[in-house]
Design a protein around this motif. Structure first.
Motif, PDB file in Angstrom:
ATOM      1  N   GLN A   1       1.596   1.857 -42.592  1.00  0.00           N
ATOM      2  CA  GLN A   1       1.804   1.243 -43.903  1.00  0.00           C
ATOM      3  C   GLN A   1       2.274   2.282 -44.914  1.00  0.00           C
ATOM      4  O   GLN A   1       3.130   2.011 -45.759  1.00  0.00           O
ATOM      5  N   ALA A   2       1.713   3.482 -44.825  1.00  0.00           N
ATOM      6  CA  ALA A   2       2.102   4.542 -45.761  1.00  0.00           C
ATOM      7  C   ALA A   2       3.528   5.009 -45.475  1.00  0.00           C
ATOM      8  O   ALA A   2       4.339   5.127 -46.388  1.00  0.00           O
TER       9      ALA A   2
ATOM     10  N   LEU B   1     -10.556  13.023 -57.128  1.00  0.00           N
ATOM     11  CA  LEU B   1     -11.052  13.194 -55.769  1.00  0.00           C
ATOM     12  C   LEU B   1     -11.754  14.536 -55.700  1.00  0.00           C
ATOM     13  O   LEU B   1     -11.136  15.585 -55.660  1.00  0.00           O
TER      14      LEU B   1
ATOM     15  N   ARG C   1       5.912   2.340 -46.227  1.00  0.00           N
ATOM     16  CA  ARG C   1       5.714   1.875 -47.595  1.00  0.00           C
ATOM     17  C   ARG C   1       5.644   0.360 -47.640  1.00  0.00           C
ATOM     18  O   ARG C   1       6.230  -0.294 -48.484  1.00  0.00           O
ATOM     19  N   ASN C   2       4.938  -0.193 -46.661  1.00  0.00           N
ATOM     20  CA  ASN C   2       4.873  -1.642 -46.556  1.00  0.00           C
ATOM     21  C   ASN C   2       3.479  -2.026 -46.078  1.00  0.00           C
ATOM     22  O   ASN C   2       3.058  -1.626 -44.999  1.00  0.00           O
ATOM     23  N   PRO C   3       2.742  -2.801 -46.876  1.00  0.00           N
ATOM     24  CA  PRO C   3       1.362  -3.120 -46.498  1.00  0.00           C
ATOM     25  C   PRO C   3       1.257  -4.040 -45.287  1.00  0.00           C
ATOM     26  O   PRO C   3       0.161  -4.324 -44.828  1.00  0.00           O
TER      27      PRO C   3
ATOM     28  N   LEU D   1     -15.532  12.519 -51.979  1.00  0.00           N
ATOM     29  CA  LEU D   1     -15.001  12.420 -50.618  1.00  0.00           C
ATOM     30  C   LEU D   1     -16.143  12.316 -49.605  1.00  0.00           C
ATOM     31  O   LEU D   1     -16.218  11.377 -48.802  1.00  0.00           O
TER      32      LEU D   1
ATOM     33  N   ALA E   1       4.462   7.287 -50.779  1.00  0.00           N
ATOM     34  CA  ALA E   1       4.298   6.023 -51.491  1.00  0.00           C
ATOM     35  C   ALA E   1       5.188   5.956 -52.725  1.00  0.00           C
ATOM     36  O   ALA E   1       5.493   4.875 -53.219  1.00  0.00           O
TER      37      ALA E   1
ATOM     38  N   PRO F   1      -5.776   3.601 -53.383  1.00  0.00           N
ATOM     39  CA  PRO F   1      -4.781   3.908 -52.352  1.00  0.00           C
ATOM     40  C   PRO F   1      -4.684   5.378 -51.952  1.00  0.00           C
ATOM     41  O   PRO F   1      -3.828   5.715 -51.151  1.00  0.00           O
ATOM     42  N   ASP F   2      -5.546   6.263 -52.473  1.00  0.00           N
ATOM     43  CA  ASP F   2      -5.435   7.687 -52.130  1.00  0.00           C
ATOM     44  C   ASP F   2      -5.738   7.876 -50.648  1.00  0.00           C
ATOM     45  O   ASP F   2      -6.870   7.711 -50.199  1.00  0.00           O
ATOM     46  N   HIS F   3      -4.711   8.257 -49.880  1.00  0.00           N
ATOM     47  CA  HIS F   3      -4.852   8.274 -48.421  1.00  0.00           C
ATOM     48  C   HIS F   3      -5.825   9.321 -47.915  1.00  0.00           C
ATOM     49  O   HIS F   3      -6.346   9.203 -46.819  1.00  0.00           O
ATOM     50  N   ARG F   4      -6.069  10.363 -48.714  1.00  0.00           N
ATOM     51  CA  ARG F   4      -7.023  11.377 -48.276  1.00  0.00           C
ATOM     52  C   ARG F   4      -8.408  10.753 -48.095  1.00  0.00           C
ATOM     53  O   ARG F   4      -9.218  11.200 -47.295  1.00  0.00           O
TER      54      ARG F   4
ATOM     55  N   ARG G   1      -8.371  -0.481 -49.180  1.00  0.00           N
ATOM     56  CA  ARG G   1      -7.502  -0.005 -50.252  1.00  0.00           C
ATOM     57  C   ARG G   1      -7.875  -0.672 -51.569  1.00  0.00           C
ATOM     58  O   ARG G   1      -7.884  -0.045 -52.620  1.00  0.00           O
TER      59      ARG G   1
ATOM     60  N   MET H   1      -8.816   8.008 -60.256  1.00  0.00           N
ATOM     61  CA  MET H   1     -10.124   8.598 -60.101  1.00  0.00           C
ATOM     62  C   MET H   1     -10.009   9.964 -59.437  1.00  0.00           C
ATOM     63  O   MET H   1      -9.228  10.159 -58.541  1.00  0.00           O
TER      64      MET H   1
ATOM     65  N   ASN I   1       0.479  10.055 -49.613  1.00  0.00           N
ATOM     66  CA  ASN I   1       0.479   9.664 -51.027  1.00  0.00           C
ATOM     67  C   ASN I   1       1.861   9.880 -51.639  1.00  0.00           C
ATOM     68  O   ASN I   1       2.339   9.060 -52.423  1.00  0.00           O
TER      69      ASN I   1
END
Lengths: 340, 268
Positions: free
Chosen positions: A84-85, A3, A88-90, A8, A226, A281-284, A276, A1, A223
């Motif tokens: 997590q980012a 941004l 790279r581990n939720p 935002l 990831a 998952p877009d961290h912004r 999320r 999607m 991002n």
């Protein structure tokens, strides 16, 4: 999607509105029934504040507590999302990484050895828990270093190991402590948001704000990470420096709130995970929305904590832990169902 | 070679620890528009050489120059606008969709908060078109097949608009059909004027697509030249052992490599 500014700003404001609604609702819920009109009148100066019980409860007890809950939640949500980012581990968050254990050791030492001192707005328990958290982070960071940059597995392993070591240190100190101090210790270890006045709320801002600025600046790079450190490096993310800043920012915000509120688990895990799923998952976008949602979630948990056993209060850490356990069970069941 | 045309200049590059040198003196010049394959057995240092060229690893001694500047002194963004890198494995941690993955290629061009512009989107659309992944745009990463994932990554590399593309075994985990497909896409990128350097174990694929093969062996550049000079029985035997046989492709007459089982004659 895509941004866009519209998306935002739209999403962040929706989450902000949600947070305000939850906060306003929580203000009116409590063990004592209050007249909010009277409180408002007193706030606006139409009535004497010193004689209004409603004003005292609403503005001097519940409101700072709700502010503290939202800031604490937001900090834990941001720290969780960032770790997590980076790892790279939720499943990474300040607690799985042992940061909370470090601060717990500090607080337990302060309580057990009756250390009494102040520095600015912080008392000895807050200061030592801050020191414990920082020390632990330094250790974990040092243990997790790889030849090129931080090693993800090394960090997680270091965090889990240090959490165990901290746990045994706490047991040892508890064994040496006088029995009547154990109550105070347990109370701190379960995490709580009981504050009187805005002093504690303001006290965490000097650490929380710079930490939050650092984390927001890092979101585009999160991002990239990831996709793996190698890919991210090729895209122009200076991995070692990035990890250092991310770790520093997450530590600042965590240490700030743990010092005042004690260890409150699971918030930094559950909420970023749920958000999320909701917005991607877009961290912004994820970092601000997860921060606001975590704040709202902790207000809800704290409202439950102060009302469910009224007139007694439950530590809020117990409520979040009671939510967290089943949440993980549900995650696990979902995973195994997806595999079959 | 004029300074202008030189993209990469590796000078006496050594990498490793003490006596355990992995690369012991690599000199390599790559010109603009070349398509170079790095060959060599496992552990020959192909991936390491690519990471040194990218600047992710620092050489023990020697220097990597990119467009006549030491790569170690470039800023991360400045470098990423010149060189893109596709690692051997790209473990995507969160459920990003195809559009988002391709857009990540624009990172070195972002300023401030890092919000994408209309021109970013035009470049992303164009890259997805060229790699044939536009129809996948809403799909999340983990629902893609290996071949689709590789095409999406190539689109994201295109979106980065680099002069040079370094690829670490881009075909290793693909089936034969997708291997050929990726090699064709890479050739197309090369024809557009981009300089490509890839590492691979696919000798035949490399010989058909790359004009220049570099054979790494025991830490040195063992052989360097056009495919017909490199795919020779004596050279390959001394690098890969006696398991390979060089034959002639009946259709084109070019050398092709076949596995040779024990007891089979290896001579052409």
């Amino acid at each position: 999607m895509r941004l866009t500014w519209l998306r935002l700003v739209g999403l962040i404001s929706s989450f902000a509105v949600g947070l305000v609604v939850i906060g306003a609702g929580a203000l009116l819920v409590g063990a004592t029934s209050v007249d909010w009109r009277e409180g408002l009148a007193a706030l606006l100066g139409r009535q004497d504040r010193r004689t209004s019980v409603s004003y005292m409860i609403l503005v001097e007890q519940r409101l700072p507590r709700i502010f503290l809950a939202s800031l604490t939640g937001a900090a834990l949500g941001m720290a969780g999302t960032t770790l997590q980012a980076i790892l790279r581990n939720p499943l990474a968050d300040p607690y799985t990484l042992g940061i909370a254990s470090g601060s717990a050791v500090g607080a337990v030492v302060a309580i057990s050895f009756k250390l009494q001192f102040h520095l600015g707005p912080f008392n000895s328990v807050a200061l030592l828990s801050l020191a414990g958290a920082s020390l632990m982070l330094g250790l974990i960071y040092w243990l997790g270093r790889g030849p090129e940059h931080l090693s993800t597995d090394g960090l997680l392993l270091a965090g889990v190991t240090m959490a165990f070591i901290a746990g045994s240190a706490i047991m040892f100190i508890r064994y040496l402590s006088e029995p009547h101090r154990l109550v105070a210790m347990d109370r701190w270890l379960m995490g709580g948001l009981a504050v009187v006045g805005f002093g504690d709320v303001l006290a965490i801002l000097p650490l929380l704000l710079p930490g939050a600025v650092i984390l927001f600046a890092l979101t585009p790079g999160m991002n990239q990470i990831a996709m793996g450190e190698d890919m991210a490096f090729g895209r122009g993310v200076p991995i070692a420096a990035f990890q250092k800043w991310g770790f520093a920012g997450a530590s600042l915000v965590t240490a700030a709130v743990v010092a005042v509120a004690g260890p409150i688990g699971f918030v930094g895990l559950i909420v970023p995970h749920a958000i999320r799923r909701l917005i991607g998952p877009d961290h912004r976008l994820l970092l601000p929305c997860a921060a606001l949602a975590s704040g709202g979630f902790l207000i809800l948990c704290d409202t439950v904590a102060r009302t469910i056993l009224a007139p007694t209060e439950l530590p809020v850490g117990v409520v979040t832990a009671l939510c967290g356990g089943p949440f993980f069970l549900w995650l696990l069941l979902q995973r195994s169902r997806r595999k079959t | 070679m004029s300074e202008e045309a030189r993209v990469y200049d590796l000078r006496a590059l050594r990498f490793g620890y003490d006596r355990d040198l992995l690369l012991r003196g690599i000199d390599l010049q790559i010109r603009r528009g070349e398509f170079v394959a790095l060959l060599g057995p496992n552990g020959a240092g192909k991936s390491t050489l690519l990471k040194l060229m990218l600047g992710q690893l620092r050489p023990t001694s020697g220097e990597v120059r990119l467009f006549d500047q030491p790569v170690s002194r470039m800023s991360a963004n400045q470098r990423a606008r010149l060189v893109a890198y596709l690692p051997q494995r790209v473990p995507v941690a969160f459920p990003f969709n195809v559009e988002q993955v391709v857009m990540m290629g624009r990172y070195p061009y972002w300023k401030g908060l890092g919000l994408e512009t209309e021109s970013d989107w035009r470049i992303v659309e164009d890259s997805m078109d060229q790699m044939g992944v536009t129809f996948l745009r809403e799909r999340t990463w983990e629902t893609l097949s290996g071949g689709e994932q590789q095409r999406v990554l190539l689109a994201s590399i295109m979106a980065q608009e680099p002069e040079v593309i370094l690829l670490d075994e881009p075909t290793t985990f693909l089936d034969p059909h997708h291997q050929v497909e990726v090699l064709r896409l890479l050739s197309a990128l090369n024809r557009q004027g981009r300089t490509l350097v890839l590492s691979t174990h696919d000798l035949n694929g490399a010989a058909r697509t790359c004009a220049r093969l570099c054979l790494l062996h025991q830490g040195v550049l063992f052989a360097d030249g056009p495919p017909e000079d490199i795919l020779r029985q004596d050279l390959l035997s001394s690098v890969y052992g006696d398991g390979l046989r060089v034959a002639a492709d009946p259709a084109t007459g070019r050398p092709i490599i076949l596995p040779a089982l024990e007891g089979e004659p290896v001579c052409v």
